[in-house]
Design a protein around this motif. Structure first.
Motif, short mmCIF file in Angstrom:
data_model
loop_
_atom_site.label_atom_id
_atom_site.label_comp_id
_atom_site.label_asym_id
_atom_site.label_seq_id
_atom_site.Cartn_x
_atom_site.Cartn_y
_atom_site.Cartn_z
N LEU A 86 1.30 13.27 9.22
CA LEU A 86 2.21 13.22 8.07
C LEU A 86 2.92 14.55 7.79
O LEU A 86 4.14 14.55 7.59
CB LEU A 86 1.50 12.69 6.83
CG LEU A 86 1.00 11.24 6.97
CD1 LEU A 86 0.29 10.80 5.70
CD2 LEU A 86 2.12 10.30 7.32
N PRO A 87 2.23 15.70 7.79
CA PRO A 87 2.98 16.95 7.61
C PRO A 87 3.95 17.23 8.75
O PRO A 87 5.07 17.70 8.53
CB PRO A 87 1.90 18.02 7.54
CG PRO A 87 0.67 17.31 7.12
CD PRO A 87 0.79 15.93 7.73
N ASN B 98 1.86 10.34 0.08
CA ASN B 98 1.94 9.67 1.37
C ASN B 98 0.59 9.75 2.09
O ASN B 98 0.12 8.77 2.67
CB ASN B 98 3.05 10.28 2.23
CG ASN B 98 3.51 9.38 3.35
OD1 ASN B 98 3.16 8.20 3.40
ND2 ASN B 98 4.29 9.93 4.25
N LEU B 99 -0.05 10.91 2.02
CA LEU B 99 -1.39 11.08 2.61
C LEU B 99 -2.38 10.12 1.97
O LEU B 99 -3.15 9.44 2.67
CB LEU B 99 -1.88 12.51 2.42
CG LEU B 99 -1.37 13.56 3.40
CD1 LEU B 99 -1.59 14.96 2.85
CD2 LEU B 99 -2.05 13.39 4.74
N GLU B 100 -2.35 10.05 0.66
CA GLU B 100 -3.27 9.17 -0.08
C GLU B 100 -3.06 7.70 0.29
O GLU B 100 -4.02 6.97 0.56
CB GLU B 100 -3.05 9.38 -1.58
CG GLU B 100 -3.99 8.63 -2.47
CD GLU B 100 -3.68 8.87 -3.94
OE1 GLU B 100 -3.63 7.87 -4.69
OE2 GLU B 100 -3.50 10.04 -4.33
N CYS B 101 -1.81 7.26 0.33
CA CYS B 101 -1.50 5.86 0.64
C CYS B 101 -1.89 5.52 2.08
O CYS B 101 -2.44 4.45 2.34
CB CYS B 101 -0.03 5.56 0.40
SG CYS B 101 0.46 5.60 -1.33
N ALA B 102 -1.59 6.41 3.00
CA ALA B 102 -1.89 6.16 4.41
C ALA B 102 -3.41 6.05 4.61
O ALA B 102 -3.88 5.19 5.36
CB ALA B 102 -1.32 7.26 5.29
N ASP C 133 6.49 7.78 9.06
CA ASP C 133 5.38 8.71 9.28
C ASP C 133 4.04 8.02 9.00
O ASP C 133 3.09 8.16 9.77
CB ASP C 133 5.52 9.93 8.36
CG ASP C 133 6.77 10.75 8.63
OD1 ASP C 133 7.36 10.59 9.72
OD2 ASP C 133 7.16 11.54 7.75
N ALA C 134 3.98 7.29 7.89
CA ALA C 134 2.74 6.61 7.52
C ALA C 134 2.40 5.51 8.53
O ALA C 134 1.24 5.32 8.89
CB ALA C 134 2.85 6.02 6.12
N GLY D 91 0.81 -1.22 0.00
CA GLY D 91 0.00 0.00 0.00
C GLY D 91 0.84 1.27 0.00
O GLY D 91 0.43 2.29 -0.54
N MET D 92 2.00 1.18 0.60
CA MET D 92 2.90 2.34 0.69
C MET D 92 3.82 2.47 -0.51
O MET D 92 4.52 3.48 -0.65
CB MET D 92 3.74 2.26 1.97
CG MET D 92 3.00 2.64 3.22
SD MET D 92 2.31 4.30 3.16
CE MET D 92 3.79 5.27 2.94
N ALA D 93 3.87 1.47 -1.37
CA ALA D 93 4.82 1.46 -2.49
C ALA D 93 4.81 2.73 -3.34
O ALA D 93 5.89 3.27 -3.63
CB ALA D 93 4.61 0.21 -3.36
#
Length: 174
Positions: free
Chosen positions: A60-61, A42-46, A156-157, A21-23
């Motif tokens: 995340l920010p 990163n926001l979208e994947c998390a 972070d994620a 999912g994080m790839a």
């Protein structure tokens, strides 16, 4: 290993699912070497992995700004490497200063490519190591920067996913 164990034990997500999912975010972070540049992905994947929007939008920010664990490790290793190359034996107190300075410097490092080189100069000066030693690692810093950024955004994620899971668990009890 650490992210795999914590995500599995604290969020109930298997490591394969998490890293798959994080790839996209990890690839973006690796290619850009910018945790700030990889932030939207990163926001979208998390969020796809189950992180709540309000948690991910905070964690995340903040992580992209101050959570530079890869940078802290790198600066400590570089300082010891440079000392070794110059034949300088570091005392225990110097090693502790390196650790503290590297951790504090990593918090203040900008999330853009190459910024850790400036912080490395500060770490070296804190224990009296020659700043010229940066030249020993400057040629490969970009590759290391790519790896550090990937580690940073993944951490972070993982934090966002874990906090969201724990928050959901807490809300179900209430």
């Amino acid at each position: 290993m650490v992210y795999s164990l914590t995500v599995k034990s604290l969020a109930g997500i298997g490591p394969l699912k998490f890293f798959k999912g994080m790839a996209p975010a990890m690839i973006m972070a690796f290619s850009s070497a910018s945790s700030v540049g990889a932030l939207p992905l990163n926001l979208e994947c998390a969020e796809k992995l189950g992180a709540r929007k309000e948690v991910a939008s905070f964690v995340l920010p903040l992580g992209a700004t101050i959570n530079m664990d890869g940078t802290a490790i790198y600066q400590g290793v570089c300082a010891v490497f440079i000392a070794s190359c110059y034949g300088i034996n570091l005392t225990l107190s110097q090693q502790i200063v390196i650790i503290l300075t590297a951790v504090l410097a990593s918090v203040g490092t900008a999330g853009v490519p190459g910024s850790s080189m400036i912080m490395l100069a500060m770490v070296l000066q804190s224990v009296g190591l020659p700043v010229e030693g940066i030249a020993l690692v400057a040629g490969i810093d970009r590759l290391f920067d790519m790896g550090r950024t990937t580690v940073n955004i993944t951490g972070d994620a993982a934090c966002a996913v874990i906090v969201s899971h724990l928050e959901d668990k807490r809300l179900k009890k209430a």
